[in-house]
Design a protein around this motif. Structure first.
Motif, PDB file in Angstrom:
ATOM      1  N   SER A 100       0.941   3.376  -6.098  1.00 23.18           N
ATOM      2  CA  SER A 100       0.392   4.908  -6.441  1.00 23.18           C
ATOM      3  C   SER A 100      -1.271   5.541  -5.900  1.00 23.18           C
ATOM      4  O   SER A 100      -1.748   4.464  -5.884  1.00 23.18           O
ATOM      5  N   PRO A 101      -1.494   6.484  -5.554  1.00 26.02           N
ATOM      6  CA  PRO A 101      -2.287   6.671  -5.992  1.00 26.02           C
ATOM      7  C   PRO A 101      -3.988   6.340  -6.489  1.00 26.02           C
ATOM      8  O   PRO A 101      -4.872   5.554  -6.072  1.00 26.02           O
ATOM      9  N   GLU A 102      -3.294   6.454  -7.950  1.00 25.93           N
ATOM     10  CA  GLU A 102      -4.479   6.172  -9.096  1.00 25.93           C
ATOM     11  C   GLU A 102      -4.475   4.811  -8.877  1.00 25.93           C
ATOM     12  O   GLU A 102      -5.554   4.197  -8.816  1.00 25.93           O
ATOM     13  N   LYS A 122       1.044  -0.998  -0.181  1.00 19.83           N
ATOM     14  CA  LYS A 122      -0.004  -0.414  -0.044  1.00 19.83           C
ATOM     15  C   LYS A 122       1.030   0.366  -0.377  1.00 19.83           C
ATOM     16  O   LYS A 122       0.557   1.788  -0.230  1.00 19.83           O
ATOM     17  N   THR A 123       2.031   1.424   0.442  1.00 21.69           N
ATOM     18  CA  THR A 123       2.584   2.633   1.006  1.00 21.69           C
ATOM     19  C   THR A 123       3.651   2.604  -0.969  1.00 21.69           C
ATOM     20  O   THR A 123       3.556   3.807  -0.698  1.00 21.69           O
ATOM     21  N   LEU A 183      -4.410   2.478  -5.758  1.00 20.01           N
ATOM     22  CA  LEU A 183      -5.169   2.466  -5.352  1.00 20.01           C
ATOM     23  C   LEU A 183      -6.362   2.594  -5.198  1.00 20.01           C
ATOM     24  O   LEU A 183      -7.539   1.739  -4.631  1.00 20.01           O
ATOM     25  N   ALA A 184      -6.636   4.086  -6.238  1.00 19.20           N
ATOM     26  CA  ALA A 184      -8.006   4.632  -5.678  1.00 19.20           C
ATOM     27  C   ALA A 184      -8.678   2.817  -6.852  1.00 19.20           C
ATOM     28  O   ALA A 184     -10.117   2.598  -6.821  1.00 19.20           O
TER      29      ALA A 184
END
Length: 131
Positions: free
Chosen positions: A90-92, A86-87, A94-95
Motif C-alpha cells: 500500500s502507499p502507506e 512494491k506493486t 511504501l512511505a
C-alpha cells in the motif's frame, strides 16, 4: 746424446701442449654443453610451471564465470520479487518503508510483520545492485 735428448724433449713438449690444448678444448666444450643442457632443463621446468599455472587460472576463471552467472540470475529474481512486492504494498507501507530506509531504523514491532518485512528485505537487497 744431448741432441737426441733435446730432440726427444721438444716433441714431448709439443705433444704435452697439444694434449693440454685438446683437454682444455674438451673441458670447455663439455662445460658449454652442460650449460646448454642446464639451460634447457630450466626452460622445460619454467614451461611446465607456466602450463600448470595457466591450467589453474583457467579452472578459476570457469568457477568465477559460473558464480557470476548464478549471481546475475539471483539478482534478476530479486529485482522481479522487489517489483512485485512494491506493486502489492500500500502507499502507506511504501512511505513508511522509504522513511525507514532514510533513517536506517528496522521495522517497528507494532506493524504487521507479514506485509512490512517482506517488502523491506528484497527492496533493500534488490535496490543495491540496480542503483
Amino acid at each position: 746424446m744431448k741432441v737426441a735428448l733435446l730432440q726427444k724433449q721438444v716433441p714431448d713438449q709439443i705433444i704435452m701442449k697439444v694434449l693440454f690444448l685438446e683437454l682444455e678444448h674438451h673441458l670447455k666444450s663439455s662445460s658449454g654443453a652442460s650449460v646448454v643442457a642446464i639451460d634447457n632443463k630450466i626452460e622445460q621446468a619454467m614451461d611446465l610451471v607456466k602450463s600448470h599455472l595457466m591450467y589453474a587460472v583457467r579452472e578459476e576463471v570457469e568457477v568465477l564465470k559460473e558464480q557470476i552467472k548464478e549471481l546475475i540470475e539471483k539478482n534478476s529474481q530479486l529485482e522481479q520479487e522487489n517489483t512485485l512486492l512494491k506493486t502489492l504494498a500500500s502507499p502507506e507501507q511504501l512511505a513508511q518503508f522509504q522513511a525507514q530506509l532514510q533513517t536506517g531504523s528496522p521495522p517497528s514491532s507494532s506493524q504487521s510483520q507479514g506485509t512490512t518485512q517482506q517488502p523491506a528485505q528484497p527492496a533493500s537487497q534488490g535496490s543495491g545492485p540496480s542503483a
